[in-house]
Design a protein around this motif. Structure first.
Motif, PDB file in Angstrom:
ATOM      1  N   GLU B 229       0.724  -1.135  -0.009  1.00 39.08           N
ATOM      2  CA  GLU B 229       0.012   0.130  -0.071  1.00 39.08           C
ATOM      3  C   GLU B 229       0.859   1.128   0.120  1.00 39.08           C
ATOM      4  O   GLU B 229       0.629   2.125  -0.642  1.00 39.08           O
ATOM      5  CB  GLU B 229      -0.998   0.022   1.325  1.00 39.08           C
ATOM      6  CG  GLU B 229      -2.053  -0.984   1.041  1.00 39.08           C
ATOM      7  CD  GLU B 229      -3.076  -1.231   2.170  1.00 39.08           C
ATOM      8  OE1 GLU B 229      -2.763  -0.671   3.239  1.00 39.08           O
ATOM      9  OE2 GLU B 229      -4.109  -1.822   2.043  1.00 39.08           O
ATOM     10  N   LEU B 245      -4.485 -10.967   0.265  1.00 34.59           N
ATOM     11  CA  LEU B 245      -4.959  -9.682   0.273  1.00 34.59           C
ATOM     12  C   LEU B 245      -6.445  -9.926  -0.042  1.00 34.59           C
ATOM     13  O   LEU B 245      -6.708 -11.272  -0.795  1.00 34.59           O
ATOM     14  CB  LEU B 245      -4.553  -8.920  -1.063  1.00 34.59           C
ATOM     15  CG  LEU B 245      -3.150  -7.999  -0.919  1.00 34.59           C
ATOM     16  CD1 LEU B 245      -3.130  -7.313  -2.153  1.00 34.59           C
ATOM     17  CD2 LEU B 245      -3.595  -7.264   0.173  1.00 34.59           C
ATOM     18  N   HIS B 249      -9.405  -5.988  -2.987  1.00 37.01           N
ATOM     19  CA  HIS B 249      -8.538  -4.888  -2.435  1.00 37.01           C
ATOM     20  C   HIS B 249      -7.906  -4.243  -4.036  1.00 37.01           C
ATOM     21  O   HIS B 249      -7.407  -5.205  -4.806  1.00 37.01           O
ATOM     22  CB  HIS B 249      -7.218  -5.664  -2.086  1.00 37.01           C
ATOM     23  CG  HIS B 249      -6.263  -4.530  -1.265  1.00 37.01           C
ATOM     24  ND1 HIS B 249      -5.256  -3.874  -2.014  1.00 37.01           N
ATOM     25  CD2 HIS B 249      -6.033  -4.198  -0.138  1.00 37.01           C
ATOM     26  CE1 HIS B 249      -4.614  -3.055  -1.102  1.00 37.01           C
ATOM     27  NE2 HIS B 249      -4.972  -3.209  -0.055  1.00 37.01           N
ATOM     28  N   ASN B 252      -4.781  -6.057  -5.590  1.00 38.32           N
ATOM     29  CA  ASN B 252      -4.975  -7.574  -5.621  1.00 38.32           C
ATOM     30  C   ASN B 252      -5.266  -7.895  -6.867  1.00 38.32           C
ATOM     31  O   ASN B 252      -6.080  -7.405  -7.833  1.00 38.32           O
ATOM     32  CB  ASN B 252      -5.961  -8.115  -4.811  1.00 38.32           C
ATOM     33  CG  ASN B 252      -6.165  -9.568  -4.912  1.00 38.32           C
ATOM     34  OD1 ASN B 252      -5.385 -10.300  -4.812  1.00 38.32           O
ATOM     35  ND2 ASN B 252      -7.416  -9.846  -5.278  1.00 38.32           N
TER      36      ASN B 252
END
Ligand SMILES: Cc1ncc(C[n+]2csc(CCOP(=O)(O)OP(=O)(O)O)c2C)c(N)n1
Lengths: 161, 544
Positions: B229, B245, B249, B252
């Motif tokens: 992140e 993940l 996300h 991902n």
């Protein structure tokens, strides 16, 4: 190219089995392997010669290091170690051939370990290629039996692994 | 004070914090089993075949972070456990397996139920012991747990002859710690290499993180997510790294590999910097390591130095504990890579994958459709244990993941893993929603463990895809160079509803996708365990 690896291991039952099992499982080819106890009775030293294609030596070192009973692994650099192998070799011999055999023995530095009316047994400790040369020379006399120990090696100079 | 070898074993296990054993008794392990009656705080699950003791210990270990323990008898008990041990070894699962052995004085004579189990498991245990003196047991147990759980985890086997279990030891000493001179796993990463990694990330334009099972083993999910992140690095996963993940996300990209998501494979192929974290470049995940080596820079972070350079040479190798290394990396601040364009491009790939339309056939349901719907209905932290075959590939590719776990036998691909692993999960986390996904072939390899489910009154939800064939093999046999399906029809299989009922477990059957939502709700709403039998067409393929 051949590489010489020196390995310190716990002097315990089953260690050799783990090492040979590792070599066969990982498809590493060993040329020779020699084991003996060190000055510390809890530790043995194993000298292994492997053929080094495709970075095999790096993997061999790493995989050996993963074994819990392996204490240290070191690949010895060409020219920086003393490597010796012991050979005992028996040939046919009679009064006619004995002098010739003796000449070769003295050139190569081999000792006569046993003699009989029909045979002679020599011992020679040297580098593997010199043993090969001696063995080649003995071929004309008809080699009856040969045994070799595999190389043992130590680093030159004051260093230790 | 005097203790028998068996009592020493029990005390040693207690000191290691063991609270549960998965076992199967037999003559040569009787002294060890006998003392367990004095330890009611230690849970005991009697499996129905020893292999499953290994899988249960594996499921238990993977969700608890503790070492899983199994205990079996000599000879056939030990050999039956072998597949469980090998499965754990391939997935680096911390496990201690204890086997009974014939009397030490008779070793080597091939007496009744003697087998050289330490010899047999040497290639796939991290270490093993044949105990010759009960006075050594405290040290051996301490070492076994240390070796199993540190560095790259793995199974350790302790073989204890029956006379050693009954040997009386006066004043046995239990060491607080042990130091093994040949065993010193690396923990911290080399600071210089860490700096090089940070710089490489900063300079990259198309970076990708590939997360493997090592992230879970090192308990480093949070650190991995933070790294991804902070620098906006897209993440692909191997089968063992799944669920680090959540599916939704933004970074991902799913699972890579021969059976992976297309978007993940595309991302991997086009990246200019591949950051492998706790993954071993196995053939199923990284199909062509030479190609990758040629096309992009690689960083390989792993606790096992032998994994680096085994299948692929990394530009920047980094050896140490994944969690510690990621923390070291996070302690550095570097400018983020300029990769916005790259992420935009990947988003397109990802969308195409998520919006993929599955085929429909009357009279059956499509596994991808079932799993998509199922995943959305599961708890945020649900654990899903997945078997081997088409069911595994569908689940790994399409089951939406949140913040729970997906557990499967990734390295050995052992059919029958899911149900016993789920039993182990339930033992460790009794209140966690736990789901099994399996095929009708794999279910029949371990359905006898429904006894453990029943015995402990567990709440397990089992999704059984019944396609009447060994699906994945059936699929392979339909392609070159083979000549069509042979020996894969599961004729003679039982009525699974009747099997469930025989164990006192209710079941539901679904063969109509219009009824899926309603059936899944009922299935998950059932009190206690339930089996959902999904009718799947035998010709369904994993790329449909
Ligand atoms: C113990 C074991 N035996 C054989 C195999 C080879 N194999 C891989 S997938 C598969 C078929 C699995 O069939 P099923 O459980 O019905 O699942 P499906 O593929 O139909 O989803 C087989 C036999 C294996 N992985 N494990």
């Amino acid at each position: 190219m051949k590489q010489t690896i020196s390995v310190l291991v716990e002097n315990q039952a089953g260690v050799l089995n783990r090492i040979t099992s590792l070599f066969s499982r990982r498809a590493f080819n060993i040329d020779s392997l020699a084991v003996g106890v060190t000055d510390d009775p809890t530790i043995s030293r194993i000298t292994i010669i492997v053929e080094n294609g495709n970075n095999v030596v790096e993997q061999v070192e790493k995989q050996l290091n993963k074994l819990v009973e392996v204490i240290k692994v070191r690949t010895l650099e060409e020219g920086s170690f003393i490597g010796r192998e012991l050979m005992i070799l028996k040939v046919n011999a009679n009064s006619k051939t004995r002098p010739n055999i003796m000449t070769i023995c003295s050139i190569c530095g081999a000792k006569v370990a046993d003699i009989s009316p029909t045979s002679m047994t020599m011992e020679l400790s040297d580098t593997p290629d010199r043993l090969d040369a001696f063995q080649e020379m003995m071929r004309t006399f008809n080699i009856l039996e040969v045994v070799r120990t595999g190389v043992i090696a130590l680093q030159k100079g004051g260093g230790k692994i | 004070m005097e203790l028998t070898g068996a009592q020493i074993l029990l005390e040693g296990l207690r000191r290691e914090g063991v609270d549960h054993i998965f076992g199967y008794a037999g003559a040569t392990i009787c002294p060890a089993v006998d003392v367990l009656r004095d330890a009611p705080e230690l849970g005991y699950t009697l499996v129905r075949t020893e292999q499953n003791a290994g899988h249960m210990a594996s499921g238990y270990a993977r969700v608890s972070g503790k070492v899983g323990v199994c205990l079996v008898t000599s000879g056939p008990g030990a050999t039956n456990l072998i597949t469980g041990i090998a499965t754990a070894y391939m997935d680096s699962i911390p496990m201690v397996a204890i086997t009974g052995q014939v009397p030490s004085s008779l070793l080597g004579r091939d007496i009744f139920q003697e087998v050289d189990i330490t010899g047999a498991v040497t290639p796939f245990t991290k270490h093993n012991y044949l105990v010759k003196d009960a006075a050594q047991l405290p040290r051996i147990i301490k070492e076994a747990f240390l070796i199993a759980s540190t560095g790259r985890p793995g199974p350790v086997l302790i073989d204890i002859p029956i006379d050693i279990q009954t040997q009386v030891v006066r004043d046995a000493e239990f060491p607080e710690s042990v130091s093994i001179r040949g065993y010193k796993p690396s923990v911290r990463g080399n600071d210089l290499q860490i700096k090089r990694v940070a710089e490489a990330i900063s300079k990259s334009r198309q970076p990708v993180i590939c997360a493997g099972g090592g992230v879970w083993l090192a308990d480093a999910r949070d650190e991995l997510v933070e790294l991804a992140e902070r620098y906006s690095i897209p993440v692909v996963k191997t089968m063992m790294g799944l669920s680090v993940l959540p599916t939704d996300h933004p970074l991902n990209l799913g699972m890579i590999g021969a059976h992976g998501n297309r978007c993940a494979n595309k991302a991997l192929a086009k990246s200019d910097l591949l950051i492998m974290v706790g993954s071993r470049v196995a053939d199923r995940a990284i199909i062509s390591p030479e190609e990758i080596q040629r096309r992009m820079a690689t960083i390989h972070i792993d606790v096992d130095p032998a994994e680096i350079g085994k299948n692929m040479q990394a530009a920047i190798p980094l050896v140490g504990d994944v969690k510690v290394i990621l923390r070291q990396l996070l302690a550095l601040q570097v400018p983020p890579p300029d990769d916005a364009q790259w992420r935009e491009q990947l988003k397109e790939y990802r969308r195409a994958e998520l919006e993929r339309v599955f085929p429909r056939r009357d009279g059956s349901v499509f596994p991808g459709t079932v799993l998509r719907k199922l995943g959305r209905l599961l708890d945020d932290d649900a654990v899903v244990c997945v078997d081997v075959g088409q069911n595994q590939i569908f689940a790994c590719k399409y089951l939406p993941q949140k913040h729970g776990r997906l557990l499967t036998s990734g390295g050995l691909g052992t059919m029958g893993y899911a149900l016993p692993a789920a039993v182990g999960v339930k033992v460790a986390l009794p209140d966690r929603q736990t789901v099994v996904v399996c095929g009708d072939g794999s279910f029949q390899m371990s359905m006898n463990e429904l006894a453990a489910v029943r015995c402990a009154g567990m709440d397990l939800k089992i999704v059984l895809f019944r396609n009447h064939v060994l699906g994945l093999v059936h699929q392979i046999q339909k392609t070159e160079p083979y000549h069509g399906p042979f020996g894969v029809a599961l004729d003679g299989s039982p009525d699974f509803a009747a099997i469930a009922a025989a164990y006192g477990i209710p079941s539901l059957t679904v063969d109509d996708e219009d009824k899926l939502d309603e059936t899944l709700e009922r299935f998950l709403g059932t009190q206690g365990s339930c089996i959902l039998i999904c009718e799947v067409h035998p010709d369904v393929g994993t790329t449909d």
